[in-house]
Structures are given as structure tokens and as C-alpha cells.
Design a protein around this motif. Structure first.
Motif, mmCIF file in Angstrom:
data_model
loop_
_atom_site.group_PDB
_atom_site.id
_atom_site.type_symbol
_atom_site.label_atom_id
_atom_site.label_comp_id
_atom_site.label_asym_id
_atom_site.label_seq_id
_atom_site.Cartn_x
_atom_site.Cartn_y
_atom_site.Cartn_z
ATOM 1 N N THR A 69 0.852 -1.192 0.000
ATOM 2 C CA THR A 69 0.000 0.000 0.000
ATOM 3 C C THR A 69 0.884 1.237 0.000
ATOM 4 O O THR A 69 1.813 1.339 0.809
ATOM 5 N N VAL A 70 0.612 2.145 -0.896
ATOM 6 C CA VAL A 70 1.328 3.411 -0.961
ATOM 7 C C VAL A 70 0.336 4.526 -0.655
ATOM 8 O O VAL A 70 -0.754 4.580 -1.241
ATOM 9 N N SER A 71 0.710 5.387 0.286
ATOM 10 C CA SER A 71 -0.162 6.483 0.711
ATOM 11 C C SER A 71 0.581 7.807 0.603
ATOM 12 O O SER A 71 1.749 7.906 0.991
ATOM 13 N N ALA A 72 -0.075 8.815 0.076
ATOM 14 C CA ALA A 72 0.527 10.145 -0.044
ATOM 15 C C ALA A 72 -0.561 11.190 0.179
ATOM 16 O O ALA A 72 -1.752 10.916 -0.001
ATOM 17 N N GLY A 73 -0.137 12.369 0.574
ATOM 18 C CA GLY A 73 -1.139 13.405 0.794
ATOM 19 C C GLY A 73 -0.534 14.716 1.240
ATOM 20 O O GLY A 73 0.688 14.896 1.263
ATOM 21 N N MET A 74 -1.419 15.629 1.627
ATOM 22 C CA MET A 74 -1.023 16.926 2.156
ATOM 23 C C MET A 74 -1.665 17.091 3.523
ATOM 24 O O MET A 74 -2.846 16.794 3.709
ATOM 25 N N GLN A 75 -0.874 17.552 4.508
ATOM 26 C CA GLN A 75 -1.353 17.685 5.875
ATOM 27 C C GLN A 75 -1.090 19.094 6.383
ATOM 28 O O GLN A 75 0.005 19.633 6.227
ATOM 29 N N ARG A 76 -2.098 19.672 7.006
ATOM 30 C CA ARG A 76 -1.991 21.009 7.592
ATOM 31 C C ARG A 76 -2.242 20.903 9.094
ATOM 32 O O ARG A 76 -3.280 20.406 9.522
ATOM 33 N N ASP A 77 -1.263 21.352 9.910
ATOM 34 C CA ASP A 77 -1.354 21.284 11.363
ATOM 35 C C ASP A 77 -1.334 22.689 11.943
ATOM 36 O O ASP A 77 -0.507 23.524 11.552
ATOM 37 N N SER A 78 -2.223 22.937 12.887
ATOM 38 C CA SER A 78 -2.223 24.203 13.632
ATOM 39 C C SER A 78 -2.240 23.894 15.122
ATOM 40 O O SER A 78 -2.857 22.912 15.552
ATOM 41 N N PHE A 79 -1.548 24.697 15.925
ATOM 42 C CA PHE A 79 -1.339 24.423 17.338
ATOM 43 C C PHE A 79 -1.767 25.628 18.184
ATOM 44 O O PHE A 79 -1.658 26.774 17.757
ATOM 45 N N ARG A 80 -2.220 25.309 19.386
ATOM 46 C CA ARG A 80 -2.460 26.318 20.414
ATOM 47 C C ARG A 80 -1.982 25.739 21.736
ATOM 48 O O ARG A 80 -2.455 24.680 22.157
ATOM 49 N N ALA A 81 -1.050 26.380 22.382
ATOM 50 C CA ALA A 81 -0.457 25.854 23.605
ATOM 51 C C ALA A 81 -1.368 26.098 24.797
ATOM 52 O O ALA A 81 -2.182 27.031 24.806
ATOM 53 N N SER A 82 -1.218 25.231 25.810
ATOM 54 C CA SER A 82 -1.918 25.468 27.066
ATOM 55 C C SER A 82 -1.260 26.635 27.792
ATOM 56 O O SER A 82 -0.128 27.009 27.508
ATOM 57 N N ARG A 83 -1.984 27.206 28.749
ATOM 58 C CA ARG A 83 -1.486 28.406 29.429
ATOM 59 C C ARG A 83 -0.185 28.148 30.188
ATOM 60 O O ARG A 83 0.674 29.022 30.304
ATOM 61 N N SER A 84 -0.048 26.938 30.749
ATOM 62 C CA SER A 84 1.125 26.640 31.577
ATOM 63 C C SER A 84 2.258 25.981 30.801
ATOM 64 O O SER A 84 3.321 25.722 31.354
ATOM 65 N N GLY A 85 2.050 25.713 29.516
ATOM 66 C CA GLY A 85 3.058 24.997 28.759
ATOM 67 C C GLY A 85 3.974 25.903 27.976
ATOM 68 O O GLY A 85 3.828 27.131 27.975
ATOM 69 N N PRO A 86 4.944 25.299 27.277
ATOM 70 C CA PRO A 86 5.852 26.078 26.436
ATOM 71 C C PRO A 86 5.119 26.619 25.220
ATOM 72 O O PRO A 86 4.018 26.173 24.895
ATOM 73 N N PRO A 87 5.694 27.600 24.527
ATOM 74 C CA PRO A 87 5.031 28.155 23.339
ATOM 75 C C PRO A 87 4.851 27.073 22.274
ATOM 76 O O PRO A 87 5.686 26.168 22.145
ATOM 77 N N PRO A 88 3.770 27.135 21.498
ATOM 78 C CA PRO A 88 3.512 26.089 20.514
ATOM 79 C C PRO A 88 4.397 26.235 19.296
ATOM 80 O O PRO A 88 4.928 27.313 19.021
#
Length: 394
Positions: A69-88
Motif C-alpha cells: 500500500t502506498v499512501s501520499a497526501g497533504m497535511q496542515r497542522d495548527s497548534f495552540r499551547a496550554s497556558r502553563s506549557g511552552p510556546p507552541p
């Protein structure tokens, strides 16, 4: 001297990979079936997955099958950090590619004993800094016995309907397993597993210095549209003093049809004490492995509900909702906590057999409260991923 008669040329013959089928221990006399029931049984057989096809090469009695099986694609990721965590991390677009291959053989000895082998691996494009191939399977099947590297017998829902299953290494372990059919519907499995020998060691903490492998007991019921899975696990946690972790799981899938549309519904819940590697999906385990130590005392649970609906013969949609929760008692604080919630849905178009085109969207919320532990950017907070993918199987 008389000339030898010319030998007829030999050609490769078509065959199917047949798995060992031991007789049930408590087989009863099959009930007489009416003509209508026989017709329904034939339709059910047609709906089952087709057997894996291969070739018997000239001069050989072994059926060989090569699939991929061969799989290919395009992926878009967006992040939002928690208040107490490091910057996203910054929002990113990637183009993941993976290719999985499997080689299987089946051979029946003169005694009637069937022997099979399987070897599968997956190649990944560099994602998250990792591009090494993973071995998904390397097994020898001798009658009811399985030896080698394979998926854990504890696991039930694996998310095969979602593209993330092709994006991360599968959960494999070193295994010795004995499958015992009890009746036509019930099968029991006893297994010894070593996560350090498989891909699980890269996605979940595995304690070192262990003297014994994990012990797994499983019971599976399959009848009509139902599949019910129950399993328990016992694992050694080295230390002073050493202790044993335990985990249990119950899961069920029902496949049905209504108003001309096929559908299925799966539910699963697992609980563990000092057995975190047996909780959650592969994605959850990969997150937890980056903040948890193998010696940590833990207790928690994971649950998932997943559904599939077939709009037409070519178009289907899938969705799942899951929760992972782990309590981690640590020194100098009341307790640590890891909580991960996920939701994903996709739409998949299969115009011809072996070809898929789809779009999938997922969102994950992670809360990690472990005082004194370094939390990598992007682990705690919210992540939204959208993927457009194409997949070709042969």
C-alpha cells in the motif's frame, strides 16, 4: 540411445494464502440449516474479506503472496499551547508519504500441518524528524502457534479506517502466542509478549531489567455481525521492590445493514495500574512516551467510540471519539495527570478496488500536569490536523 521425452513446461499457478484452522476443542454437531439460512450464509461469505491471493512458483509447493500500500497526501497542522506549557510550534504544512509492503507464504506439510510466514515493513517520509522504516510483522505460524513480531494480542481497536494508522509505526511486540478455538464462535489466546523487541518500545515507556515477558490472556467471540474482545495483561515493573502492572480491556464491534446502507459501531474501554503502554491509541502512546518514565507508578483508563457509515458502494465516512486519562503520583506534589481527548472524521471515496481518495480532519486536546518534567512544545494544548490523501493498494 533413445532420447528422453520432452518435459512439459511448468508455470506458476494461482493460489490463496490459507491460515491454519485448528478444530474447536468443544465442537458440537452443526444444526441443520434451511434453504433460506443457507442462502444467507452464502451472502455472508461473499461479504467477508477475500482471501489473500498469490502464486505457487514452478518446482515449489509454497503459496507466495506480495502485497503493498502506498499512501501520499497533504497535511496542515495548527497548534495552540496550554497556558502553563511552552510556546507552541508554528503552523505547518507537510506532504507525508508512506509505503507498506507484506510478503506472506503458506505451505501444507504431508502430515496436514499448515505452516505460514509473514514479513511486513513500512517506509515513511521524514515526519517529526523520524524517517526510519518500521517492521510491522515478522511471524512464523505453525498450526495454532505464532512466533516472531506481531501486533499485541491485548489490542482491539487500531483505527485502520483512519489515515493516521498509515502515518505512525504500528504497535508490534515480540510474541509467542497460542490460539485455541473453543467453539465455532469462541477463541481463546495465551501469549507471552516483549514490547522491547517491537515498535512499541519507540512509542511507549518499557522498563529495563525485566526478567519475564508480559503475559496476555484473551477471549474473542465472533458470530453474525458481532465481534467481542476481552483481554487481561500482566507485566513486571523492576525496582526495589519489584511490582507487577496489570491491565484489562473489553471491546465490541457490530456490523449491520439498514435501508441498503452498511454501517458498523465499535466501543472499547481499557483500564490499567502500572500498565500505561496498554492504554490508548498509537498516537496517545507516542505523546505519553515523551513525558513518562518506565519506572513511574500510574493508573488510568482509555475509551473510544468509533463508527462507519457507507453512503454508497464507493463512498463511506468514519468518525471516532476517544479519551486517555492517566494519574501519575510523583514526589513533592499531590499527583500528576495526563489527559488526551481526540476526535476525528473522514470521508473516503473508493471508485475501484485498491484505490482510495479521501479527506480527514482531527482535533486533539492534551493536558499534561507533571511538575519537574520537561514538556516539549506541541504536546500540551490543542492541535488541529487536516489531511487530503490518496492511497493505492496492490
Amino acid at each position: 540411445m533413445p532420447s528422453r521425452p520432452a518435459q512439459a513446461p511448468s508455470f506458476a499457478r494461482a493460489c490463496t494464502i490459507a491460515l491454519p484452522e485448528p478444530q474447536p476443542l468443544f465442537a458440537g454437531a452443526p444444526p441443520a440449516a434451511s434453504e433460506d439460512e443457507a442462502d444467507d450464509s452464502d451472502e455472508d461469505d461473499d461479504d467477508d474479506d477475500p482471501p489473500e491471493r498469490g502464486l505457487v512458483l514452478p518446482g515449489s509447493a509454497t503459496c507466495l503472496s506480495i502485497t503493498g500500500t502506498v499512501s501520499a497526501g497533504m497535511q496542515r497542522d495548527s497548534f495552540r499551547a496550554s497556558r502553563s506549557g511552552p510556546p507552541p510550534p508554528s503552523n505547518a504544512t507537510s506532504f507525508p508519504v508512506s509505503a507498506a509492503f507484506r510478503i506472506a507464504t503458506s505451505h501444507e506439510l504431508a502430515s496436514g500441518l499448515r505452516v505460514g510466514t509473514a514479513f511486513g515493513f513500512t517506509l515513511y517520509s521524514p515526519v517529526d524528524g523520524a524517517s526510519d522504516p518500521s517492521i510491522d510483522e515478522a511471524t512464523i505460524l505453525i498450526g495454532p502457534w505464532t512466533f516472531g513480531l506481531d501486533s499485541s494480542r491485548f489490542s482491539f481497536w487500531t483505527g485502520d479506517e483512519f489515515i493516521f494508522s498509515a502515518r505512525v509505526p504500528s504497535r508490534t511486540v515480540g510474541i509467542i502466542a497460542l490460539d485455541l478455538p473453543l467453539t465455532e464462535s469462541w477463541t481463546a489466546t495465551l501469549a507471552l509478549e516483549d514490547p522491547a523487541l517491537g515498535n512499541t518500545s519507540s512509542t511507549a515507556p518499557v522498563p529495563t531489567g525485566r526478567r519475564v515477558p508480559d503475559a496476555i490472556g484473551r477471549l474473542v467471540y465472533e458470530q453474525g455481525g458481532w465481534t467481542v474482545h476481552g483481554a487481561i495483561a500482566l507485566r513486571e515493573i523492576p525496582g526495589t521492590p519489584s511490582r507487577f502492572g496489570r491491565a484489562g480491556i473489553i471491546g465490541a464491534t457490530y456490523e449491520g445493514e439498514g435501508f441498503g446502507h452498511g454501517w458498523s459501531l465499535t466501543g472499547q474501554i481499557a483500564g490499567a495500574i502500572d500498565g500505561a503502554p496498554y492504554l490508548g491509541s498509537v498516537l496517545d502512546a507516542r505523546t505519553v512516551s515523551r513525558v513518562l518514565l518506565a519506572s513511574d507508578a500510574t493508573r488510568g483508563f482509555s475509551a473510544v467510540v468509533s463508527g462507519r457509515f457507507e453512503w454508497t458502494d464507493e463512498l463511506a465516512s468514519n468518525a471516532y471519539l476517544s479519551r486517555y486519562w492517566l494519574e501519575v503520583p510523583l514526589a513533592n506534589q499531590i499527583r500528576g495527570e495526563i489527559r488526551i481527548d481526540r476526535f476525528a472524521a473522514n470521508l473516503v471515496w473508493t471508485p475501484v478496488e485498491g484505490f482510495k481518495l479521501g479527506i480527514e480532519n482531527s482535533i486533539a486536546w492534551a493536558k499534561i500536569a507533571l511538575t519537574g518534567r520537561e514538556i516539549a512544545a506541541g504536546l500540551a494544548g490543542r492541535q488541529i490536523s487536516t489531511q487530503v490523501f490518496v492511497e493505492r493498494s496492490f
